[in-house]
Design an enzyme around this catalytic site. Sequence first.
Site, PDB file in Angstrom:
ATOM      1  N   CYS A 118       8.374   1.846  53.546  1.00 29.04           N
ATOM      2  CA  CYS A 118       7.874   0.486  53.779  1.00 29.04           C
ATOM      3  C   CYS A 118       7.634   0.239  55.268  1.00 29.04           C
ATOM      4  O   CYS A 118       6.687  -0.453  55.639  1.00 29.04           O
ATOM      5  CB  CYS A 118       8.831  -0.545  53.211  1.00 29.04           C
ATOM      6  SG  CYS A 118       8.741  -0.658  51.415  1.00 29.04           S
ATOM      7  N   CYS A 149      12.978   0.145  53.689  1.00 27.65           N
ATOM      8  CA  CYS A 149      13.111   1.604  53.666  1.00 27.65           C
ATOM      9  C   CYS A 149      12.073   2.233  54.610  1.00 27.65           C
ATOM     10  O   CYS A 149      11.161   1.558  55.108  1.00 27.65           O
ATOM     11  CB  CYS A 149      12.934   2.132  52.245  1.00 27.65           C
ATOM     12  SG  CYS A 149      11.219   2.226  51.701  1.00 27.65           S
ATOM     13  N   CYS A 163       8.452  -0.712  46.303  1.00 27.99           N
ATOM     14  CA  CYS A 163       9.387  -1.674  46.889  1.00 27.99           C
ATOM     15  C   CYS A 163       8.750  -3.062  46.980  1.00 27.99           C
ATOM     16  O   CYS A 163       7.519  -3.203  46.993  1.00 27.99           O
ATOM     17  CB  CYS A 163       9.791  -1.231  48.287  1.00 27.99           C
ATOM     18  SG  CYS A 163      10.844   0.217  48.353  1.00 27.99           S
ATOM     19  N   GLU A 197       8.529  -5.078  49.507  1.00 30.99           N
ATOM     20  CA  GLU A 197       7.715  -5.283  50.713  1.00 30.99           C
ATOM     21  C   GLU A 197       6.290  -4.767  50.511  1.00 30.99           C
ATOM     22  O   GLU A 197       5.310  -5.416  50.865  1.00 30.99           O
ATOM     23  CB  GLU A 197       8.340  -4.561  51.912  1.00 30.99           C
ATOM     24  CG  GLU A 197       9.734  -5.036  52.292  1.00 30.99           C
ATOM     25  CD  GLU A 197      10.853  -4.253  51.606  1.00 30.99           C
ATOM     26  OE1 GLU A 197      10.730  -3.952  50.399  1.00 30.99           O
ATOM     27  OE2 GLU A 197      11.843  -3.956  52.281  1.00 30.99           O
ATOM     28  N   GLU A 218       9.918  -0.798  39.263  1.00 37.37           N
ATOM     29  CA  GLU A 218      10.382   0.583  39.064  1.00 37.37           C
ATOM     30  C   GLU A 218       9.639   1.267  37.919  1.00 37.37           C
ATOM     31  O   GLU A 218       8.837   0.660  37.212  1.00 37.37           O
ATOM     32  CB  GLU A 218      11.900   0.569  38.830  1.00 37.37           C
ATOM     33  CG  GLU A 218      12.626   0.013  40.036  1.00 37.37           C
ATOM     34  CD  GLU A 218      14.138   0.108  39.964  1.00 37.37           C
ATOM     35  OE1 GLU A 218      14.683   0.285  38.850  1.00 37.37           O
ATOM     36  OE2 GLU A 218      14.773   0.005  41.035  1.00 37.37           O
ATOM     37  N   ASN A 277      10.336  -5.560  43.729  1.00 38.93           N
ATOM     38  CA  ASN A 277      10.294  -4.121  43.432  1.00 38.93           C
ATOM     39  C   ASN A 277       9.950  -3.909  41.967  1.00 38.93           C
ATOM     40  O   ASN A 277      10.369  -4.674  41.088  1.00 38.93           O
ATOM     41  CB  ASN A 277      11.561  -3.385  43.868  1.00 38.93           C
ATOM     42  CG  ASN A 277      12.858  -4.017  43.422  1.00 38.93           C
ATOM     43  OD1 ASN A 277      12.917  -5.196  43.126  1.00 38.93           O
ATOM     44  ND2 ASN A 277      13.903  -3.220  43.374  1.00 38.93           N
TER      45      ASN A 277
HETATM   46  N1  THU Z   1      13.985  -1.457  47.460  1.00 41.33           N
HETATM   47  C1  THU Z   1      13.096  -2.409  47.869  1.00 41.33           C
HETATM   48  O1  THU Z   1      12.328  -2.950  47.059  1.00 41.33           O
HETATM   49  N2  THU Z   1      13.077  -2.755  49.187  1.00 41.33           N
HETATM   50  C2  THU Z   1      13.965  -2.304  50.113  1.00 41.33           C
HETATM   51  O2  THU Z   1      13.902  -2.720  51.261  1.00 41.33           O
HETATM   52  C3  THU Z   1      14.986  -1.304  49.731  1.00 41.33           C
HETATM   53  C4  THU Z   1      14.863  -0.743  48.364  1.00 41.33           C
HETATM   54  C5  THU Z   1      14.044  -1.145  46.029  1.00 41.33           C
HETATM   55  C6  THU Z   1      13.527   0.200  45.578  1.00 41.33           C
HETATM   56  C7  THU Z   1      14.281   0.389  44.289  1.00 41.33           C
HETATM   57  O3  THU Z   1      13.593  -0.286  43.230  1.00 41.33           O
HETATM   58  C8  THU Z   1      15.600  -0.302  44.501  1.00 41.33           C
HETATM   59  O4  THU Z   1      15.391  -1.186  45.600  1.00 41.33           O
HETATM   60  C9  THU Z   1      16.753   0.630  44.822  1.00 41.33           C
HETATM   61  O5  THU Z   1      16.441   1.478  45.870  1.00 41.33           O
END
Ligand code: THU
Length: 147
Positions: free
Chosen positions: A101, A98, A63, A65, A54, A52
């Site tokens: 994704c 999520c 994310c 994925e 940000e 991920n």
């Molecule tokens: N996040 C992911 O990268 N994948 C997931 O399956 C769930 C959430 C990340 C997004 C964000 O950077 C952090 O987790 C908190 O939501």
Amino acid sequence: MIGKGEQPMQPEWQQLMNAAREARERAYVPYSHFQVGAALLDANGHIHYGCNVENAAYGPTNCAERTALFRAIADGCAPQSFRAIAVIGDTAEPITPCGVCRQVLIELGGPALPVIMGNLNGDIIVKTVGELLPGAFTSADLHDKTI
Ligand code: THU
């Protein structure tokens, strides 16, 4: 609990999960401090890593994925040509993708793609993308307006 879920565990999936665990270390998460890793296995056996990433504006966050999927497409892989994707996070139960994704997974991964979901304790659940997003809206719903 290894292999719990709809699909029987396969040896290459454990390797893929190990790669996702490595990718997780590279997460850029100054806001949530919640690291997620992903690893996508392509048709040639090559692994595409994702973490991920940000952003101060929050919304642009990508994310793990989607990072892996977008990287693989950018590297020349065909949509829906993948063998499996693994994802890992520090969650009590295996992490699940999520909603955003899941929508990207249905398009670029396809409904039959196995999603290997894990946590740092080594718990693993496997489901297909179709099981994670039943009744998905896809390009087929756009009639002949696209593709
Ligand atoms: N996040 C992911 O990268 N994948 C997931 O399956 C769930 C959430 C990340 C997004 C964000 O950077 C952090 O987790 C908190 O939501």
